[in-house]
Design a protein around this motif. Structure first.
Motif, PDB file in Angstrom:
ATOM      1  N   GLY A 145       0.781  -1.243   0.000  1.00 37.71           N
ATOM      2  CA  GLY A 145       0.000   0.000   0.000  1.00 37.71           C
ATOM      3  C   GLY A 145       0.804   1.280   0.000  1.00 37.71           C
ATOM      4  O   GLY A 145       0.251   2.361   0.245  1.00 37.71           O
ATOM      5  N   VAL A 146       2.116   1.193  -0.281  1.00 35.59           N
ATOM      6  CA  VAL A 146       2.916   2.432  -0.354  1.00 35.59           C
ATOM      7  C   VAL A 146       2.735   3.059  -1.733  1.00 35.59           C
ATOM      8  O   VAL A 146       2.842   2.384  -2.761  1.00 35.59           O
ATOM      9  CB  VAL A 146       4.417   2.141  -0.089  1.00 35.59           C
ATOM     10  N   ASP A 147       2.448   4.335  -1.740  1.00 34.93           N
ATOM     11  CA  ASP A 147       2.345   5.121  -2.968  1.00 34.93           C
ATOM     12  C   ASP A 147       3.783   5.477  -3.375  1.00 34.93           C
ATOM     13  O   ASP A 147       4.365   6.443  -2.877  1.00 34.93           O
ATOM     14  CB  ASP A 147       1.506   6.373  -2.663  1.00 34.93           C
ATOM     15  N   VAL A 148       4.350   4.667  -4.250  1.00 32.41           N
ATOM     16  CA  VAL A 148       5.784   4.796  -4.575  1.00 32.41           C
ATOM     17  C   VAL A 148       6.068   6.095  -5.340  1.00 32.41           C
ATOM     18  O   VAL A 148       7.084   6.752  -5.091  1.00 32.41           O
ATOM     19  CB  VAL A 148       6.279   3.565  -5.365  1.00 32.41           C
ATOM     20  N   PHE A 149       5.177   6.473  -6.228  1.00 34.25           N
ATOM     21  CA  PHE A 149       5.387   7.717  -6.990  1.00 34.25           C
ATOM     22  C   PHE A 149       5.504   8.915  -6.043  1.00 34.25           C
ATOM     23  O   PHE A 149       6.452   9.690  -6.110  1.00 34.25           O
ATOM     24  CB  PHE A 149       4.232   7.954  -7.978  1.00 34.25           C
ATOM     25  N   SER A 150       4.507   9.075  -5.184  1.00 30.02           N
ATOM     26  CA  SER A 150       4.517  10.228  -4.273  1.00 30.02           C
ATOM     27  C   SER A 150       5.682  10.157  -3.293  1.00 30.02           C
ATOM     28  O   SER A 150       6.310  11.173  -2.989  1.00 30.02           O
ATOM     29  CB  SER A 150       3.200  10.314  -3.493  1.00 30.02           C
TER      30      SER A 150
END
Ligand code: SF4
Length: 178
Positions: A145-150
């Protein structure tokens, strides 16, 4: 009487430079020490895994076997120091597992590593029999669930959507230190 057996080896305090050097030593092309607060999570990430990723359900370190974004958020909030790193190829999980081990042996008992992408350690996952490589198999950030882009952008890394086979791929990993 020598009391060496009774001595508890203290946790080594790594400098920021040493943590970056450790990531590079194991294969990262760039690394930064970041606050886990600057790692962004979001419920939408799990949806992108489930609807759109061909590796959904392919191993014990991919959804739906991985922790939900809210659980990952709570876990991240238990740490104060992390290393976010980039690799040119998909070896992020290897780098993460090796860093986690080195940190653990140095006394950072909470160390935990995340990579990117699906598990590539076995042709077919063992599933009910349990992981065959529990010390190497690490989940991808996005699988938890980590938003890698942000997360990459807010910590100063460049990352763009891959629009064609000629575009550069970006592979990020994260190691929670303490
Ligand atoms: S190492 Fe093998 S058994 Fe473990 S999660 Fe990966 S594919 Fe499955």
């Amino acid at each position: 009487m020598a009391d060496s057996n009774k001595k508890v080896r203290a946790r080594r305090n790594f400098t920021r430079k040493e943590l970056v050097q450790m990531a590079v030593k194991f294969g990262a092309t760039a690394a930064k020490v970041v606050s886990p607060k600057m790692v962004k999570t979001g419920p939408w990430v799990a949806w992108k895994c489930q609807f759109g990723c061909g590796s959904f359900g392919s191993s014990l370190v991919c959804p739906p076997h991985t922790p939900a974004p809210s659980k990952t958020r709570r876990m991240l909030d238990e740490y104060k120091v992390a290393v976010l790193f980039e690799c040119r190829d998909g070896k992020t999980k290897r780098v993460a597992a090796m860093m986690e081990r080195e940190l653990f042996l140095a006394g950072c008992f909470k160390a935990f590593g995340f990579g990117s992408g699906p598990c590539e350690l076995c042709e077919v996952c063992a599933f009910d029999k349990g992981c065959r490589h529990p010390h190497q198999a690490r989940p991808a950030m996005e699988a938890c669930g980590v938003d890698v882009f942000s997360t990459a952008r807010r910590n100063g890394f460049k990352i763009e959507v891959v629009r064609s086979p000629c575009d550069r791929q970006h592979y990020f990993g994260l190691v929670l230190v303490k």
